[in-house]
Design a protein around this motif. Sequence first.
Motif, short mmCIF file in Angstrom:
data_model
loop_
_atom_site.label_atom_id
_atom_site.label_comp_id
_atom_site.label_asym_id
_atom_site.label_seq_id
_atom_site.Cartn_x
_atom_site.Cartn_y
_atom_site.Cartn_z
N GLU A 162 27.65 80.70 36.85
CA GLU A 162 28.08 80.22 38.16
C GLU A 162 29.60 80.21 38.28
O GLU A 162 30.32 80.00 37.30
CB GLU A 162 27.56 78.80 38.41
N THR A 163 30.07 80.40 39.51
CA THR A 163 31.49 80.22 39.84
C THR A 163 31.52 79.09 40.86
O THR A 163 31.33 79.31 42.05
CB THR A 163 32.12 81.51 40.38
N LEU A 164 31.74 77.89 40.37
CA LEU A 164 31.56 76.67 41.16
C LEU A 164 32.81 76.35 41.97
O LEU A 164 33.89 76.15 41.41
CB LEU A 164 31.22 75.51 40.22
N ASN A 165 32.68 76.32 43.29
CA ASN A 165 33.80 75.97 44.16
C ASN A 165 34.11 74.48 44.05
O ASN A 165 33.21 73.64 44.11
CB ASN A 165 33.49 76.31 45.61
N ALA A 166 35.40 74.17 43.89
CA ALA A 166 35.87 72.78 43.93
C ALA A 166 37.13 72.78 44.77
O ALA A 166 38.25 72.75 44.26
CB ALA A 166 36.15 72.26 42.52
N ASN A 167 36.96 72.87 46.08
CA ASN A 167 38.08 73.21 46.95
C ASN A 167 38.10 72.45 48.27
O ASN A 167 38.76 72.87 49.22
CB ASN A 167 38.08 74.72 47.21
N GLY A 168 37.39 71.34 48.34
CA GLY A 168 37.40 70.55 49.56
C GLY A 168 36.74 71.22 50.75
O GLY A 168 36.92 70.79 51.88
N GLY A 169 35.98 72.28 50.48
CA GLY A 169 35.28 72.98 51.56
C GLY A 169 36.02 74.15 52.16
O GLY A 169 35.61 74.70 53.17
N THR A 170 37.13 74.57 51.51
CA THR A 170 37.92 75.66 52.10
C THR A 170 37.20 77.00 52.03
O THR A 170 37.55 77.92 52.76
CB THR A 170 39.28 75.79 51.40
N ALA A 178 44.13 67.04 40.21
CA ALA A 178 43.82 67.72 38.94
C ALA A 178 42.70 67.00 38.21
O ALA A 178 41.86 67.64 37.56
CB ALA A 178 45.08 67.79 38.07
N SER A 179 42.65 65.69 38.33
CA SER A 179 41.60 64.93 37.66
C SER A 179 40.22 65.27 38.20
O SER A 179 39.22 65.23 37.47
CB SER A 179 41.86 63.43 37.80
N GLU A 180 40.14 65.63 39.50
CA GLU A 180 38.85 66.01 40.08
C GLU A 180 38.38 67.35 39.54
O GLU A 180 37.17 67.55 39.31
CB GLU A 180 38.97 66.05 41.60
N ILE A 181 39.32 68.28 39.32
CA ILE A 181 38.94 69.55 38.71
C ILE A 181 38.53 69.33 37.26
O ILE A 181 37.57 69.93 36.76
CB ILE A 181 40.10 70.56 38.80
#
Length: 246
Positions: free
Chosen positions: A235-243, A214-217
């Motif tokens: 923008e809709t920025l992906n923060a998902n480890g590359g999924t 959660a801290s990374e988001i």
Amino acid sequence: MTLGGQVAIVTGASRGIGRETALRLARAGAQVIVHATGLERVESLAAEIGADGAVAVAGDIVDPGVSALLAQTALDRFGRIDVLVNNAGMNLRSGTLDMALEDWQRVMNVNLNGTLHACRAVLPAMIAARSGRIVNVSSTAAKTAHRNAAPAYGASKAAVNYLTMHLAREMAPHGIRVNAVCPGPVETDMTAEWDDGYRAQVMANVPLGRLGRASEIADTILFLASDASGFVTGETLNANGGTFMA
């Protein structure tokens, strides 16, 4: 990425991403209005941040009056609104045919309508100031189908992404930036309940090989809320480890 002297509103701040975001914005120097449906948890969070830096407000985000109260509280207490983080959300898992219509409506009301109500509440102050940043917490489920996400959840978050882009274009002449962050699987109270088999299955689909924190988001949200992203809007920025790499 500092927010000294600025005022932020964070909805759905009682736990998980919302709580970490409120704490992160406060550490960056912002005074924060923290919101949740129930008062006890956000009062505790406000106390943790400090009486001079946070105010707790409770209520159902589906009610436009709650968003109006959040905006008015920020103006009355701190005199301005610089940042809105729309984190309040919910998911009711079911298939399309066995989903109760009431579940569809509730998820849409919270995830989409609640976001709209909060945006409409803060925009007059931001327009008057000719400055502001809105960050909507969406989901990777908005961009690709996932069997663990109910149809209402993915559809509501896809609508949030469109709303983000529309508001970004509409508000750009007023100096207001609007973006969204799309988390993938993140360690939360919900994921703590997963059995080992399902956890392993989820992580196998994440190129980085783990769940997010959660801290990374929260750090990603701070980036979008700060001047570090001054030329980023819509923008809709992906923060998902590359999924999901698109």
